[in-house]
Design an enzyme around this catalytic site. Structure first.
Site: not given
Length: 415
Positions: A52, A309
């Site tokens: 992110k 992720s």
């Protein structure tokens, strides 16, 4: 090189100000298990332990380039996007206001504050994310601040595309298939955009949680739709509606490319990666690895990249993860028994247990006005086959019982 890839490469180069390319590691354990060449793109190893940061940094950098006076950013997030934005705010020396639900775990609040330091203010608003998001957007309308979306933003998508740029730079030739986790769609939109221009022969699979399959719903409808219910366990990817901008880039994918990962099975994958590989993954970070069994026939003999992720896992959740994993694997069950209120009845039941069966939970409610008492019992074992033997013995002895392991309402209330 296409226009999108040029922008993605520029974003990648700019990111080198804050962290090096994340490792792309061949995983021998998974490669041997599936007879394939499996590589993990370790986004759990960025400074904020998730990808992110890429999107937040890129969007903030471009906003400030377009308007050097832009010095206030706002987001709504309960997790990784908040941490990424906080880190970027501190790097650029700008002010950040981060809205988080009141129910956000203290660990995530503390980490966001740690990354942002004095640059960020955290506001806790609403029990649910929809209320938090509305408060953040209302705040932006009253202040001269820019709202930084976690995924529904072209600059954020461009930043996430840097993952693909790095993968292609790190391998001698493009992979045969890339498995990408999906929440709001920013990562998958960015990664597929680069591969479409540079390596169009690479195939894709998209992994999303079974209780938050917003991409599958959008593909079926031909447009983003809002799910009526979302299971929040995979908090990094539990999104009720995929972003409009990401889906505009993903709408050509086939339904067969989208895979759903059961939340409890993800727990098995998390424990496997932790115990065997020493890799800490959050539920969303384990999605791409978790769907590999569903691809066993597709990936054999091929080069596969799984994007892990994120690794922001609160170890206070470990008992819950273990519990879910055991139940999914059939190694733990819960029963409600009707036990005759006579001497020796409990002893008879205990004699039915096998040598590897262990009682993990036992509650007996005896009521003198009845001939039977209710027992809540949780049993752990080493082999799922043990339960078949136990159930057979209970049936033969005419014991009255109910298996509540898969009854979500009862299990949540009683267990």
């Amino acid at each position: 090189m296409g226009e999108f890839t040029q922008r993605a490469r520029a974003a990648t180069e700019a990111l080198r100000e804050v962290f090096p390319a994340t490792p792309l590691q061949r995983n021998e354990h998974l490669s041997a298990r599936y007879g394939a060449e499996i590589w993990l793109k370790r986004e759990d190893l960025t400074p904020v332990r998730s990808y992110k940061l890429r999107g937040a940094f890129t969007a903030m950098r471009k906003a400030r380039a377009a308007d050097p006076g832009q010095a206030h950013f706002v987001c709504a997030s309960a997790g990784n996007h908040a941490q990424g934005m906080a880190y970027a705010c501190r790097h650029f020396g700008v002010r950040g206001t981060i809205f988080m639900p009141v129910t956000t775990p203290q660990q995530k609040i503390d980490k966001t504050r740690m990354f942002g330091g004095n640059s960020v203010e955290i506001r806790l608003v609403g029990d649910y994310f929809d209320r938090t998001l509305a408060a953040a957007q209302d705040f932006c309308g009253k202040a001269t601040a820019r709202f930084l979306s976690p995924f529904d933003d072209d600059d954020v998508i461009e930043g996430q595309a840097s993952v693909a740029v790095e993968i292609l730079d790190q391998l001698p030739e493009p992979p045969d298939l890339v498995v990408v986790p999906v929440g709001g769609g920013g990562l998958s939109a960015g990664v597929t955009g680069v591969f479409a221009e540079i390596a169009p022969m690479t195939d894709f699979r998209f992994a999303e949680p079974l209780g938050g399959a917003s991409l599958a719903a959008a593909v079926a409808a031909g447009e983003p739709v809002t799910l009526k219910r979302v299971n929040s366990f995979v908090d990094g990817a539990a999104v009720a509606r995929i972003g409009a901008r990401p889906f505009a880039r993903l709408k050509a994918i086939r339904a067969a490319q989208v895979l759903a990962a059961p939340e409890d099975r993800i727990c098995i994958t998390m424990l496997d990666m932790l115990n065997v590989e020493g890799i800490v993954l959050e539920p969303a970070g384990a999605l791409s690895v978790d769907v590999l069994p569903d691809l066993a026939d597709v990936i054999r003999g091929r080069r596969i990249v799984c994007v892990t992720s994120g690794g922001n896992f609160d170890f206070e959740r470990l008992p819950e993860v273990k519990e879910r994993a055991q139940r999914y694997a059939g190694l733990k069950k819960y029963f409600i028994l009707r036990m005759p209120q006579r001497p020796g009845a409990l002893r008879e039941f205990l004699a039915m247990l096998g040598p590897d069966d262990d009682i993990a939970r036992f509650e007996y409610l005896k009521k003198s006005a009845r001939n039977f008492g209710s027992v809540l019992i949780g049993i752990e074992t080493k082999s799922a086959d043990s339960f078949a033997a136990l159930i057979r013995k209970m049936d033969e002895a005419a014991f009255s019982y109910r298996d509540i392991t898969d009854d979500d309402a009862l299990a949540e209330f009683l267990v």
